[in-house]
Write an enzyme that holds these catalytic residues in place. Sequence first.
Site, PDB file in Angstrom:
ATOM      1  CB  THR A  46       9.131   1.612  -6.142  1.00  8.34           C
ATOM      2  OG1 THR A  46       8.191   1.783  -7.201  1.00  8.34           O
ATOM      3  CG2 THR A  46       9.723   2.953  -5.765  1.00  8.34           C
ATOM      4  CB  THR A  47      10.901  -1.192  -2.157  1.00  7.36           C
ATOM      5  OG1 THR A  47       9.676  -0.491  -1.974  1.00  7.36           O
ATOM      6  CG2 THR A  47      11.670  -1.184  -0.851  1.00  7.36           C
ATOM      7  CE1 TYR A 109      10.595  13.242 -19.314  1.00 11.09           C
ATOM      8  CE2 TYR A 109      10.315  12.229 -21.468  1.00 11.09           C
ATOM      9  CZ  TYR A 109      10.768  13.269 -20.684  1.00 11.09           C
ATOM     10  OH  TYR A 109      11.382  14.342 -21.277  1.00 11.09           O
ATOM     11  CE1 TYR A 135       3.157   1.005  -7.096  1.00 15.16           C
ATOM     12  CE2 TYR A 135       5.143   0.245  -8.211  1.00 15.16           C
ATOM     13  CZ  TYR A 135       4.538   0.909  -7.162  1.00 15.16           C
ATOM     14  OH  TYR A 135       5.302   1.468  -6.169  1.00 15.16           O
ATOM     15  NE  ARG A 140       8.681   5.903  -5.595  1.00 15.18           N
ATOM     16  CZ  ARG A 140       9.971   6.110  -5.317  1.00 15.18           C
ATOM     17  NH1 ARG A 140      10.797   6.447  -6.277  1.00 15.18           N
ATOM     18  NH2 ARG A 140      10.419   5.977  -4.094  1.00 15.18           N
ATOM     19  CE  LYS A 164       2.889  -1.126  -4.237  1.00 16.50           C
ATOM     20  NZ  LYS A 164       4.365  -1.191  -4.373  1.00 16.50           N
ATOM     21  CB  ILE A 207       2.489  -4.567  -2.506  1.00 21.93           C
ATOM     22  CG1 ILE A 207       1.694  -5.677  -3.209  1.00 21.93           C
ATOM     23  CG2 ILE A 207       3.955  -4.593  -2.943  1.00 21.93           C
ATOM     24  CD1 ILE A 207       1.651  -5.560  -4.714  1.00 21.93           C
TER      25      ILE A 207
END
Length: 296
Positions: A46-47, A109, A135, A140, A164, A207
Amino acid sequence: MSIFEGVATALITPFGPDGSVNYAKLEELINKQIEDGVDGLVICGTTGESATLTEKEHMDVIRESVKFVNSRVPVIAGTGSNCTQTAIEMSKEAEEYGADGLLLVSPYYNKATAEGMYEHFADTANAVNIPVILYNIPGRTGVNIDPETIYRLARDVKNIVAVKEASGNISNIAKIAALTAGLDFDIYSGNDDQVVALCAMGGKGVISVVSHIIPKEMHDLVMSFRNGDTKKALEIQNKYLSLINTLFIDVNPIPVKEAMNLLGYEVGGYRKPLTPMSDAHREILRKELINVGLLK
């Protein structure tokens, strides 16, 4: 098949003035992170702005990062997708490039059922031989990976070795820890403000986003706890808690990139729809960097 213990930085993707990936800066950031003592690097999470990289850029960044790291720390490649076949193809390619592990975000989604979630992760993991970290970030993706699904995957798929956990739901994490207690399965915090709490439930580390700018401190936080010095671990977390919160004053990775630019790293901007911070938020961030002694 544990991938790392301690802190792995969820590395940003630096951009040049023209908006393209700045590979020279990427190498510089990787070298600095390793020199400062991180225990692993997550590439194109993501980052790392994976959502706005083209698929070619995404895989190129993973390939070049593996080269730059040169086996000094584990490289964990973000290869998740809302399409199972795409996740499989990207995961296989990352394995070919030499990634040490994969980070697979839950399919977003589509809002898959628990069985759909299970099959997505199992099919992707079974297509490769390297270890996989699930994850879970429902804020999100819009979906939570149920603890029972995580348990089934940990039990049934040999190379699904960790999660994570970025749900922020401590009760959810506690249930995962209880269900997987008899398995060789690791839990990593996906939230920098919950590291001590997660380590108390047996977590192996974090993380991290804030480790871009305090890598040694985040490593020391985890290792202090795991070595029995819970007081020191809590002192470190409390010292940087306000900074951690400020790095999410806008959507990640806007604040951490702004912080790095304020600190002189010159990592560039972001891809739209991400836009620059307001002057007011930038000033809050600047003052926080001053407060913790990172900026004068």
